[in-house]
Design a protein around this motif. Structure first.
Motif, mmCIF file in Angstrom:
data_model
loop_
_atom_site.group_PDB
_atom_site.id
_atom_site.type_symbol
_atom_site.label_atom_id
_atom_site.label_comp_id
_atom_site.label_asym_id
_atom_site.label_seq_id
_atom_site.Cartn_x
_atom_site.Cartn_y
_atom_site.Cartn_z
ATOM 1 N N GLY A 132 -36.423 -35.318 -23.064
ATOM 2 C CA GLY A 132 -36.162 -35.606 -24.461
ATOM 3 C C GLY A 132 -35.499 -34.430 -25.157
ATOM 4 N N GLY A 133 -34.423 -34.690 -25.913
ATOM 5 C CA GLY A 133 -33.668 -33.644 -26.582
ATOM 6 C C GLY A 133 -32.471 -33.160 -25.790
ATOM 7 N N PHE A 134 -32.358 -33.592 -24.530
ATOM 8 C CA PHE A 134 -31.246 -33.170 -23.672
ATOM 9 C C PHE A 134 -30.265 -34.320 -23.415
ATOM 10 C CE2 PHE A 134 -34.698 -30.292 -22.811
ATOM 11 C CZ PHE A 134 -34.108 -29.060 -22.626
ATOM 12 N N GLU A 135 -30.441 -35.439 -24.108
ATOM 13 C CA GLU A 135 -29.676 -36.645 -23.798
ATOM 14 C C GLU A 135 -28.162 -36.440 -23.819
ATOM 15 O OE1 GLU A 135 -33.547 -38.064 -25.735
ATOM 16 O OE2 GLU A 135 -32.120 -36.390 -25.939
ATOM 17 N N LYS A 136 -27.655 -35.609 -24.721
ATOM 18 C CA LYS A 136 -26.207 -35.478 -24.898
ATOM 19 C C LYS A 136 -25.624 -34.258 -24.184
ATOM 20 C CE LYS A 136 -26.132 -39.194 -27.250
ATOM 21 N NZ LYS A 136 -25.604 -40.414 -26.568
ATOM 22 N N ARG A 137 -26.433 -33.565 -23.441
ATOM 23 C CA ARG A 137 -25.908 -32.422 -22.696
ATOM 24 C C ARG A 137 -25.231 -32.881 -21.409
ATOM 25 N NH1 ARG A 137 -30.004 -27.230 -23.067
ATOM 26 N NH2 ARG A 137 -30.444 -27.358 -25.311
ATOM 27 N N ARG A 138 -24.223 -32.130 -20.976
ATOM 28 C CA ARG A 138 -23.575 -32.390 -19.699
ATOM 29 C C ARG A 138 -24.297 -31.615 -18.598
ATOM 30 N NH1 ARG A 138 -19.357 -30.944 -22.872
ATOM 31 N NH2 ARG A 138 -19.114 -29.029 -21.630
ATOM 32 N N PRO A 139 -24.086 -31.985 -17.337
ATOM 33 C CA PRO A 139 -24.780 -31.294 -16.236
ATOM 34 C C PRO A 139 -24.604 -29.783 -16.228
ATOM 35 C CG PRO A 139 -23.832 -33.327 -15.443
ATOM 36 C CD PRO A 139 -23.351 -33.175 -16.864
ATOM 37 N N ASP A 140 -23.416 -29.286 -16.616
ATOM 38 C CA ASP A 140 -23.213 -27.840 -16.575
ATOM 39 C C ASP A 140 -23.961 -27.106 -17.685
ATOM 40 O OD1 ASP A 140 -21.695 -28.604 -18.752
ATOM 41 O OD2 ASP A 140 -19.827 -27.662 -18.071
ATOM 42 N N GLN A 141 -24.577 -27.854 -18.584
ATOM 43 C CA GLN A 141 -25.380 -27.260 -19.657
ATOM 44 C C GLN A 141 -26.883 -27.325 -19.342
ATOM 45 O OE1 GLN A 141 -23.686 -29.915 -22.670
ATOM 46 N NE2 GLN A 141 -22.702 -28.139 -23.643
ATOM 47 N N LEU A 142 -27.203 -27.715 -18.107
ATOM 48 C CA LEU A 142 -28.594 -27.876 -17.696
ATOM 49 C C LEU A 142 -28.948 -26.881 -16.593
ATOM 50 C CD1 LEU A 142 -28.694 -31.784 -17.382
ATOM 51 C CD2 LEU A 142 -29.478 -30.418 -19.337
ATOM 52 N N SER A 143 -30.234 -26.593 -16.443
ATOM 53 C CA SER A 143 -30.711 -25.774 -15.329
ATOM 54 C C SER A 143 -30.738 -26.622 -14.051
ATOM 55 C CB SER A 143 -32.117 -25.258 -15.621
ATOM 56 O OG SER A 143 -33.055 -26.335 -15.635
ATOM 57 N N GLY A 144 -30.954 -25.958 -12.916
ATOM 58 C CA GLY A 144 -31.024 -26.696 -11.652
ATOM 59 C C GLY A 144 -32.133 -27.728 -11.649
ATOM 60 N N GLY A 145 -33.288 -27.349 -12.186
ATOM 61 C CA GLY A 145 -34.408 -28.282 -12.234
ATOM 62 C C GLY A 145 -34.137 -29.462 -13.142
#
Length: 368
Positions: A132-145
């Protein structure tokens, strides 16, 4: 899950499946039943056939012989998109230009589901994997987990009967991997879905699975719950592949009701509680943590399986230390002991005289 019901009510039944690539047989007459709601792990070294088997379950490879039944229907020749099965790949295969929610919705849109249902399922998956709260992020804006959780949510969104996981945690560091293992088990338990994971990591298989199938050269060598697999290996190869173990060659010299005496090649007489009935030339397997390391004055010479030796090496691994003890015969045993105090090596020093002891119940006798 009650495993005594598995043979009567398997969700997934693999029957005498064979897969060849030219002259090489990757999967050789393999049969296996997997139950509804079970977390099953396929464990084995590289090239043993576990990924080929997973790809046949997914529909990316077709068996040359045998059958694959899901809910009593043979799916061996059903194309992947028509199977109630989904696969989570090792590299996650996320679309880099799509947001988290769009990645999760992709398969649902291709399946032609109504927009309202897609939105509902995406919201369910976001909540399930705690993004929740990460819905609009792209994969490169996320950690590996977080990327791993997006891939998991996308795989689950179409509500498959079986989720296949191809080494999904291999790219994560140790700490994150351990955290993600716990999350994966939690998701599987909450959904009650059947998960089948391929891994070469024994610790991962032990942590995740209800049962483990160990493969070698295209065949299942042993299928058992983690504790049974570790404590009761059926062969020397299994004993050495799953965890650390001391292996000692020997001959059975005498048998009594609850006592088997083994004469080792090195000269020690080892007492075991039981042994295969027809075995003569055998291999003794003793796990390092089953062996007690003592100062010589602490040893009781009348206790079975107590031997004097010299400490030749100490390996500090944080929570445990691994000691190498050379017995008078020249045989070397590895002993694992928890570091319960901060004293260096619990008072033991390389070159010092020590004694080791282990119970007859902890001796596993394997037919060579």
């Amino acid at each position: 899950m009650r495993f005594d019901q598995l043979q009567q009510q398997p969700l997934l039944r693999i029957a005498s499946v064979v897969k060849r690539f030219g002259g090489f047989t990757a999967v050789d007459g393999l049969s296996l039943d997997i139950g509804a709601g079970e977390f099953f792990a396929l464990l084995g070294p590289s090239g043993c056939g576990k990924t080929t088997l997973l790809r046949m379950l997914a529909g990316f490879e077709t068996p040359d012989a045998g059958a694959i039944h899901l809910n009593n229907a043979d799916i061996a020749h059903v194309p992947p998109h028509r199977r109630p099965v989904n696969m989570m790949f090792q590299n996650y295969a996320l679309f880099p230009h799509l947001s988290v929610d769009s990645n999760i919705a992709f398969g649902l849109k291709r399946a032609g589901l109504p927009k309202a249902e897609i939105d509902t399922r995406v919201a369910e998956m976001i909540a399930l994997v705690r993004l929740g709260g990460f819905e609009k992020r792209r994969p490169d804006q996320l950690s590996g987990g977080q990327r791993q959780r997006v891939a998991l949510a996308r795989s689950l969104a179409r509500r498959p009967q079986v989720l296949l996981l191809d080494e999904p945690l291999a790219a994560l560091d140790k700490k994150l991997r351990e955290e993600t293992q716990a999350e994966l088990v939690d998701v599987q338990r909450r959904l009650g879905m059947t998960f089948v994971i391929v891994t070469h990591d024994q610790e991962e298989a032990m942590t995740l699975a209800d049962r483990i199938g160990v493969m070698d050269k295209g065949q299942l060598v042993q299928v058992a719950p983690p504790r049974q697999l570790y404590e009761g290996p059926v062969s020397r190869w299994i004993a050495s592949f799953v965890g650390d173990v001391n292996l000692i060659e020997g001959q059975i010299s005498s048998r009594e009701a609850d006592r088997v005496t083994i004469s080792t090649q090195a000269g020690e007489a080892i007492i075991a509680s039981q042994a295969p009935p027809s075995a003569s030339a055998i291999c003794v397997a003793i796990r390092p943590e089953k062996i007690r390391l003592m100062h010589p004055e602490q040893a009781a010479t009348a206790v079975p399986n107590t031997f004097a030796g010299e400490l030749i090496d100490i390996g500090f691994l944080g929570g445990v230390s691994v000691y190498k003890v050379k017995l008078a015969s020249g045989a070397v045993l590895r002993v694992a002991s928890s570091n319960a105090t901060r004293r260096a090596a619990n008072g033991f020093a390389v070159g010092g005289k020590v004694s080791v002891s282990f119970a007859p119940d902890d001796v596993v006798v394997l037919d060579r």
